[in-house]
Design a protein around this motif. Structure first.
Motif, PDB file in Angstrom:
ATOM      1  N   MET A  39       0.851  -1.189   0.000  1.00  0.00           N
ATOM      2  CA  MET A  39       0.000   0.000   0.000  1.00  0.00           C
ATOM      3  C   MET A  39       0.889   1.242   0.000  1.00  0.00           C
ATOM      4  O   MET A  39       1.160   1.841   1.032  1.00  0.00           O
ATOM      5  CB  MET A  39      -0.919   0.008   1.219  1.00  0.00           C
ATOM      6  CG  MET A  39      -2.050   1.038   1.132  1.00  0.00           C
ATOM      7  SD  MET A  39      -3.238   0.890   2.481  1.00  0.00           S
ATOM      8  CE  MET A  39      -2.339   1.693   3.802  1.00  0.00           C
ATOM      9  N   ASP A  40       1.377   1.594  -1.185  1.00  0.00           N
ATOM     10  CA  ASP A  40       2.314   2.712  -1.301  1.00  0.00           C
ATOM     11  C   ASP A  40       1.719   3.910  -1.998  1.00  0.00           C
ATOM     12  O   ASP A  40       2.411   4.871  -2.299  1.00  0.00           O
ATOM     13  CB  ASP A  40       3.563   2.255  -2.058  1.00  0.00           C
ATOM     14  CG  ASP A  40       3.228   1.690  -3.435  1.00  0.00           C
ATOM     15  OD1 ASP A  40       2.041   1.711  -3.813  1.00  0.00           O
ATOM     16  OD2 ASP A  40       4.168   1.234  -4.114  1.00  0.00           O
ATOM     17  N   GLY A  41       0.427   3.836  -2.308  1.00  0.00           N
ATOM     18  CA  GLY A  41      -0.205   4.996  -2.924  1.00  0.00           C
ATOM     19  C   GLY A  41       0.079   5.153  -4.390  1.00  0.00           C
ATOM     20  O   GLY A  41      -0.222   6.204  -4.966  1.00  0.00           O
ATOM     21  N   SER A  42       0.647   4.151  -5.036  1.00  0.00           N
ATOM     22  CA  SER A  42       0.975   4.288  -6.448  1.00  0.00           C
ATOM     23  C   SER A  42      -0.291   4.448  -7.272  1.00  0.00           C
ATOM     24  O   SER A  42      -1.271   3.723  -7.099  1.00  0.00           O
ATOM     25  CB  SER A  42       1.750   3.058  -6.923  1.00  0.00           C
ATOM     26  OG  SER A  42       1.897   3.075  -8.307  1.00  0.00           O
ATOM     27  N   THR A  43      -0.233   5.410  -8.201  1.00  0.00           N
ATOM     28  CA  THR A  43      -1.397   5.626  -9.061  1.00  0.00           C
ATOM     29  C   THR A  43      -1.611   4.470 -10.019  1.00  0.00           C
ATOM     30  O   THR A  43      -2.674   4.362 -10.616  1.00  0.00           O
ATOM     31  CB  THR A  43      -1.215   6.919  -9.879  1.00  0.00           C
ATOM     32  OG1 THR A  43       0.005   6.819 -10.619  1.00  0.00           O
ATOM     33  CG2 THR A  43      -1.147   8.127  -8.979  1.00  0.00           C
ATOM     34  N   SER A  44      -0.611   3.624 -10.164  1.00  0.00           N
ATOM     35  CA  SER A  44      -0.748   2.500 -11.086  1.00  0.00           C
ATOM     36  C   SER A  44      -1.323   1.258 -10.408  1.00  0.00           C
ATOM     37  O   SER A  44      -1.521   0.243 -11.057  1.00  0.00           O
ATOM     38  CB  SER A  44       0.612   2.148 -11.698  1.00  0.00           C
ATOM     39  OG  SER A  44       1.513   1.734 -10.685  1.00  0.00           O
ATOM     40  N   THR A  45      -1.581   1.343  -9.097  1.00  0.00           N
ATOM     41  CA  THR A  45      -2.120   0.189  -8.389  1.00  0.00           C
ATOM     42  C   THR A  45      -3.564  -0.026  -8.803  1.00  0.00           C
ATOM     43  O   THR A  45      -4.410   0.864  -8.663  1.00  0.00           O
ATOM     44  CB  THR A  45      -2.041   0.389  -6.869  1.00  0.00           C
ATOM     45  OG1 THR A  45      -0.678   0.599  -6.496  1.00  0.00           O
ATOM     46  CG2 THR A  45      -2.577  -0.827  -6.138  1.00  0.00           C
ATOM     47  N   THR A  46      -3.870  -1.200  -9.327  1.00  0.00           N
ATOM     48  CA  THR A  46      -5.230  -1.498  -9.780  1.00  0.00           C
ATOM     49  C   THR A  46      -5.864  -2.640  -9.003  1.00  0.00           C
ATOM     50  O   THR A  46      -7.040  -2.934  -9.221  1.00  0.00           O
ATOM     51  CB  THR A  46      -5.212  -1.865 -11.272  1.00  0.00           C
ATOM     52  OG1 THR A  46      -4.364  -3.002 -11.455  1.00  0.00           O
ATOM     53  CG2 THR A  46      -4.713  -0.704 -12.118  1.00  0.00           C
ATOM     54  N   SER A  47      -5.116  -3.241  -8.102  1.00  0.00           N
ATOM     55  CA  SER A  47      -5.684  -4.390  -7.402  1.00  0.00           C
ATOM     56  C   SER A  47      -5.178  -4.444  -5.971  1.00  0.00           C
ATOM     57  O   SER A  47      -3.979  -4.330  -5.726  1.00  0.00           O
ATOM     58  CB  SER A  47      -5.313  -5.688  -8.130  1.00  0.00           C
ATOM     59  OG  SER A  47      -5.829  -6.813  -7.431  1.00  0.00           O
ATOM     60  N   ILE A  48      -6.097  -4.568  -5.030  1.00  0.00           N
ATOM     61  CA  ILE A  48      -5.771  -4.835  -3.625  1.00  0.00           C
ATOM     62  C   ILE A  48      -6.383  -6.189  -3.293  1.00  0.00           C
ATOM     63  O   ILE A  48      -7.611  -6.348  -3.329  1.00  0.00           O
ATOM     64  CB  ILE A  48      -6.335  -3.742  -2.700  1.00  0.00           C
ATOM     65  CG1 ILE A  48      -5.634  -2.417  -2.946  1.00  0.00           C
ATOM     66  CG2 ILE A  48      -6.202  -4.148  -1.241  1.00  0.00           C
ATOM     67  CD1 ILE A  48      -4.199  -2.380  -2.522  1.00  0.00           C
TER      68      ILE A  48
END
Length: 837
Positions: A39-48
């Motif tokens: 959970m680093d706040g990357s704008t490219s994160t699309t899945s948790i």
């Protein structure tokens, strides 16, 4: 994306420095949570997705900032506290929103109703949620898979808005809660349900809505058990039992078959008007062993037929137009039923109703069927309803308009008459009004239900009908809007998902479609931008991963593609940058790893490619830089390892290639540097090891090669004489080489030394014929025969003297018999005596 595109034309493009580009706005490092390492706040994160991670504590509200998420799943953990309302900001979640099997409490946030892009599943089951189900969840009408709030403590009624989930096929589950009140008839709109409808284990009450009979696609698990449901099971609902092959459970734990007013404390029963029943003439007695209880027998006094009913007046009355009865046995109905929706009858006294043709509706009095316009549908056969958003009707439809499926669109918000395919580069989900443009990194062909992600190695801008292959020298991840140049040291062909590191021995600049081999004299490790020059003493041919060491006997400068052979007269160890000159006394051919010591009898200067033989008169030991001169008395041939002693009778000077024979008159022992002169009295021939004594009759002076014969008149009786001796007087030597002098014969004399011959006495004027000599006489000092000498003079012998021989003297004369002398010195006759006979 549009701003990033400027980077190709703006020379000084500076956007990221001292900003937090790539991190969602509002994200701070202080929000880091060790439970969620990604959970680093990357704008490219699309899945948790954190499944069975044993997570505890509250769900961070910061998840609500990650607005690019398409999947959000925290299933099967131990999370507690409330659901953050900020999760309602995750409006791009489409595939899965799930937090089942935790310990979440309190109410479901109404903000979750904003997740209108959800198309797959919504799970909040098996928690500790309370309060009512938000009506806003009814907006999630695009879901086609599952909706589950089961096993919580939710209260109040099921929102009628959930009836909009007409696409859900696999599960609609709100069982095991505290839900109450009537089941909304709107749930009959769940017409896509195929496998699992569960409303069981709640407090739902009143009658089962007949609309649930619309769920004709359901094949397993229709669960209404363990509620407070009452009244009869609607025929339409009961009919589902023939298609639901397993899990048809509605009676257990309910009061079905009992009127609700009888079983529900908060419901009262209204009296039903019954026809007047006239008793017969008397009750029929029933035999019994005990006293019977008289029971009245209610037998009607008339017989009604189908299509009639018993009026309040107690007479059989025909049903009005649009109504019917079908009873043929008592008890007779007290009213006529209205024809079902979509059916009519046009005559009184009808026992059945006739269905309207498809596309027609029944009037409210069920007396006639009418037409609806295109773009509408016949609702319950009672009204023409406009097709809602996403539906269409080329001609009027019955009960519902046709779904405009994924990949098509209606173009208008309602009353659509057509469903047209989306063009390439656009897409639509089910029930779409307009086609959506494919985002960057995706593409679609015509009539697409979704835009397909571009595969890794391809890219697409906005609204493209296909993904373009990345050129050689570039690459892309899936869903890329553009291709990225390969970094230096890597390359790619077309359609590359990754750039491949250059093999060892190759290199590339950035953006290379292939790696080029390193030139000879250079090398590279895998993934290299540049080729590195080989260091001195090593080399490489083209395309080398490493530089090889030069062998012994070879050398190289830096950057060499091959090793040079050391020239003759030099040598090298392995990995040499230069060749070393051979030391004096050693030599080498080409490519020598060592210099070889010169053999004995040879020599070399420093740096010699070969050893040269020592000249005659010189010699050397092995490994010599010079040839030493042979000492006097020795010699050597060319190439000699040592000098040889001169033989006796020879000699040599220093540095002689041969021994010289001693001259005549000289001699030498072995190893002589010079010859010794023979002493006088000795001689030697050429090459003599010694001088020989001169023989008798010979002599020599010092250094004579031969002895000289003594001259006539001389002699030498001794050997080894340095001179001859003159013959003494009275002697002579007539020939040379005499070892003795011969005595002069009688009658001869040699008055001088060194006489070659003796002179005859008689021939000499100084002597007369009377004189002679004895043998070896230097003078004629004897008288001849018949003479005698007296006082140096010869006289004829006198009478009376015996014949004399030469050399007779006066004193030595002998007298003949008969003669005498008075004295011995008497001379002449006068001195003699004559004795007569």
């Amino acid at each position: 994306t549009e701003v990033q595109a400027l980077s190709s034309s703006v020379r000084s493009f500076q956007t990221t420095t001292s900003n937090s580009i790539g991190t969602v706005c509002g994200w701070q490092s202080s929000m880091a949570d060790e439970r969620f390492p990604t959970m680093d706040g990357s704008t490219s994160t699309t899945s948790i997705q954190y499944y069975q991670e044993q997570l505890t504590g509250a769900i961070p509200s910061q998840f609500g900032l990650m607005t690019e998420l398409t999947t959000f799943s925290l299933n099967t953990n131990q999370l507690g506290s409330t659901i953050p309302s900020q999760l309602g900001n995750l409006v791009k979640v489409t595939s899965n929103f799930a937090m089942r099997s935790n310990s979440l409490t309190s109410a479901i946030p109404t903000e979750l109703g904003k997740l209108v892009s959800m198309v797959t599943s919504f799970y909040l089951s098996t928690n500790k949620l309370t309060a009512t189900i938000p009506t806003e969840l009814g907006r999630l009408s695009k879901m086609f898979h599952s909706f589950s709030l089961a096993s919580n403590s939710l209260t109040s009624s099921i929102p009628s808005e959930l009836g909009a989930f007409n696409r859900i096929a696999l599960a609609f589950d709100v069982g095991t809660n505290l839900l109450s009140k009537a089941i909304p008839s709107e749930l009959g709109g769940l017409v896509g349900m195929k496998t699992f409808l569960n409303l069981g284990s709640n407090k739902l009450s009143l009658a089962i809505p007949t609309e649930l009979g619309n769920l004709v696609k359901l094949s397993t698990s229709f669960v209404l058990q363990s509620n407070k449901l009452c009244d009869d099971i609607p025929t339409q609902v009961q009919a589902l039992s023939s298609t639901v092959v397993s899990g048809f459970s509605i009676s257990t734990g309910n009061s079905l078959g009992s009127t609700c007013c009888e079983v529900l404390s908060d419901t009262t029963c209204n009296p039903t008007t019954l026809p007047t029943l006239l008793p017969s003439s008397g009750p029929t007695s029933l035999p019994t062993t005990t006293a019977p209880t008289p029971l009245p027998s209610f037998v009607p006094t008339m017989v009604c037929v189908a299509g009639t009913y018993v009026s309040e007046a107690g007479v059989c009355t025909e049903c009005d137009i649009g109504r019917y009865t079908e009873d043929t046995m008592p008890p007779w109905p007290t009213s006529c039923s209205r024809c079902p929706v979509g059916k009519i009858n046009i005559a009184t006294g009808s026992s059945s109703c006739t269905a309207c043709d498809e596309g027609k509706l029944s009037s409210s009095d069920r007396s006639s069927c009418g037409d609806c316009d295109a773009g509408t549908f016949v609702f319950n056969a009672t009204s023409c309803e406009d097709c809602p958003s996403g539906y269409y009707a080329p001609t009027a439809q019955v009960d519902a308009c046709l779904e405009c499926g994924a990949g098509d669109h209606t173009k208008v918000a309602s009353k659509a008459t057509t469903c047209s395919s989306c063009d390439g580069g656009t897409y639509s989900e089910d029930l779409a009004i307009n086609c959506s443009i494919c985002a960057v990194g995706t593409a679609s062909s015509s009539r697409a239900a979704s835009c397909s992600d571009c595969e890794a190695g391809k890219h697409a801008g906005v609204g493209q009908s296909r993904c373009d292959s990345c050129d050689g020298g570039t690459w892309s991840n899936a869903t890329a809007s553009s291709c990225t140049a390969c970094a230096a040291g890597r390359s790619s062909g077309t359609s590359a998902a990754v750039c491949t590191a250059c093999d060892a021995g190759k290199r590339s600049d950035s953006g290379a479609s292939s790696c080029e081999s390193c030139d000879g004299g250079t090398y590279s490790a895998a993934g290299s931008h540049n080729c590195t020059s080989c260091v001195q003493g090593t080399y490489s041919s083209g395309g080398a991963a490493i530089c090889l060491n030069c062998d012994s006997g070879k050398r190289s400068d830096s950057g060499a593609s091959s090793c040079e052979s050391c020239a003759g007269g030099t040598w090298s160890n392995a990995t040499a940058s230069s060749c070393t000159a051979c030391a004096a006394g050693r030599s080498s051919g080409t490519s020598a790893a060592v210099c070889t010591a010169c053999d004995a009898g040879k020599r070399s200067d420093g740096g010699a490619s070969s050893c040269e033989s020592c000249a005659g008169g010189r010699y050397s030991a092995a490994g010599s830089a010079t040839c030493a001169a042979c000492a006097g008395g020795t010699f050597s041939n060319a190439g000699a390892a040592s000098c040889t002693d001169c033989a006796s009778g020879t000699h040599s000077d220093e540095a002689s290639s041969a021994c010289t024979k001693c001259d005549g008159g000289t001699w030498s022992n072995a190893s002589a540097s010079s010859c010794v002169t023979c002493v006088a009295g000795r001689s030697s021939t050429t090459g003599s090891a010694s001088c020989e004594d001169c023989k008798t009759g010979e002599f020599s002076t010092s250094g004579s090669a031969s002895c000289t014969a003594c001259a006539a008149g001389q002699y030498q009786s001794s050997t080894g004489s340095s001179s001859c001796v003159n013959c003494t007087t009275g002697k002579h030597s007539a020939s040379t080489g005499s070892s003795i002098c011969d005595s002069c014969a009688e009658g001869y004399f040699a008055s001088d030394k060194g006489m070659v011959s003796c002179e005859k006495c008689a021939s000499e004027s100084q002597y007369g014929s009377d004189y002679t000599s004895a043998e070896g006489s230097p003078t004629c000092n004897l008288c001849v025969r018949e003479s005698y000498m007296d006082d140096g003079e010869c006289f004829e012998k006198p009478e009376g003297v015996i014949r004399t021989h030469a050399g007779t003297t006066l004193e030595s004369m002998s007298l003949e018999r008969g003669w005498y002398r008075s004295v011995s010195q008497a001379q002449g006759c006068a001195a003699w005596c004559h004795l007569p006979s």
